[in-house]
Design a protein around this motif. Structure first.
Motif, PDB file in Angstrom:
ATOM      1  N   PHE A  20      25.450 -31.859 -21.179  1.00 57.43           N
ATOM      2  CA  PHE A  20      24.152 -32.277 -21.865  1.00 57.43           C
ATOM      3  C   PHE A  20      24.040 -33.650 -21.822  1.00 57.43           C
ATOM      4  N   THR A  21      24.720 -34.510 -22.237  1.00 56.31           N
ATOM      5  CA  THR A  21      24.463 -35.999 -22.391  1.00 56.31           C
ATOM      6  C   THR A  21      24.371 -36.618 -21.153  1.00 56.31           C
ATOM      7  N   TYR A  23      23.477 -35.207 -18.144  1.00 54.73           N
ATOM      8  CA  TYR A  23      22.304 -34.644 -17.453  1.00 54.73           C
ATOM      9  C   TYR A  23      21.095 -35.405 -18.283  1.00 54.73           C
ATOM     10  N   THR A  24      21.289 -35.454 -19.597  1.00 51.29           N
ATOM     11  CA  THR A  24      19.838 -36.212 -20.203  1.00 51.29           C
ATOM     12  C   THR A  24      20.023 -37.502 -19.632  1.00 51.29           C
ATOM     13  N   PHE A  25      20.963 -38.191 -19.558  1.00 53.53           N
ATOM     14  CA  PHE A  25      21.033 -39.799 -19.271  1.00 53.53           C
ATOM     15  C   PHE A  25      20.481 -39.675 -17.834  1.00 53.53           C
ATOM     16  N   ILE A  28      16.606 -38.545 -17.748  1.00 53.19           N
ATOM     17  CA  ILE A  28      15.374 -39.111 -18.602  1.00 53.19           C
ATOM     18  C   ILE A  28      15.596 -40.461 -18.734  1.00 53.19           C
TER      19      ILE A  28
ATOM     20  N   TYR B  38      15.699 -29.486 -16.164  1.00 57.32           N
ATOM     21  CA  TYR B  38      16.194 -30.029 -17.367  1.00 57.32           C
ATOM     22  C   TYR B  38      16.232 -29.248 -18.685  1.00 57.32           C
ATOM     23  N   SER B  42      19.483 -27.569 -20.356  1.00 56.74           N
ATOM     24  CA  SER B  42      19.856 -27.724 -21.916  1.00 56.74           C
ATOM     25  C   SER B  42      19.928 -26.452 -22.405  1.00 56.74           C
ATOM     26  N   CYS B  45      23.345 -25.159 -22.069  1.00 57.27           N
ATOM     27  CA  CYS B  45      24.309 -26.131 -22.529  1.00 57.27           C
ATOM     28  C   CYS B  45      24.423 -25.544 -24.175  1.00 57.27           C
TER      29      CYS B  45
END
Lengths: 80, 95
Positions: A20-21, A23-25, A28, B38, B42, B45
């Motif tokens: 998750f971190t 992919y977020t990084f 976004i 996304y 998520s 996840c």
């Protein structure tokens, strides 16, 4: 036995949090960073941020359908 | 049949909303595929995280396991495999 359960649970949560971190990084935060920052080295080009989940999703759906078809065929052969 | 209709209508409204937002140029065109993907990633996840947390917090109740073991050995030694009384005793134990 509960130690093995807790270890597997911990592993699963660590994997999910890291995915998750990352992919977020990737999706976004990275578009707002200048292109000559060193952090861009650690992330693949942005097209892969779309390709990799789509490929994984398609593979998962294919595997699920194959599994369902296999189970259905096996039960049909047992009945006949 | 009604449940899948509900799910499909939800999906159609979400995609209509997304396409509307894109067309009105509120969101830049480069994010067409990125943001829904996304959210899906998520969500997956989050599901995996809940499974991991549930696994970690699952109670094994060691004392009840020992009691259950004693009950089973007692009934086995009596050589009367009476399923009804076994269930009654189990209910009393669990309550």
């Amino acid at each position: 036995m509960e130690l093995a359960d807790r270890a597997i649970g911990l592993l699963l949560s660590v994997i999910s949090l890291s995915i998750f971190t990352y992919y977020t990084f990737w999706v976004i935060i990275l578009p707002f960073v200048e292109t000559d920052h060193f952090v861009h080295k650690y992330f693949l080009p942005q097209e892969y941020a779309i390709l990799i989940p789509v490929v994984i999703g398609v593979a998962l759906v294919c595997f699920l359908m194959m599994f369902i078809g296999y189970v259905m065929l096996r039960s049909k052969r047992k009945n006949a | 049949m009604k449940h899948i209709v509900k799910i499909l209508t939800l999906l159609v409204t979400l995609s209509a909303l997304w396409v509307g937002l894109l067309q009105a140029s509120i969101i830049p065109k480069s994010y067409t595929w990125l943001l829904p993907l996304y959210f899906i990633v998520s969500l997956g996840c989050y599901g995996l995280l809940m499974v991991g947390v549930g696994l970690m917090q699952f109670p094994t109740c060691p004392q009840e396991a020992i009691l259950l073991q004693q009950v089973c050995t007692k009934f086995h030694s009596l050589t009367i495999v009476d399923h009804d009384s076994c269930f009654v005793v189990l209910d009393i134990l669990l309550l």
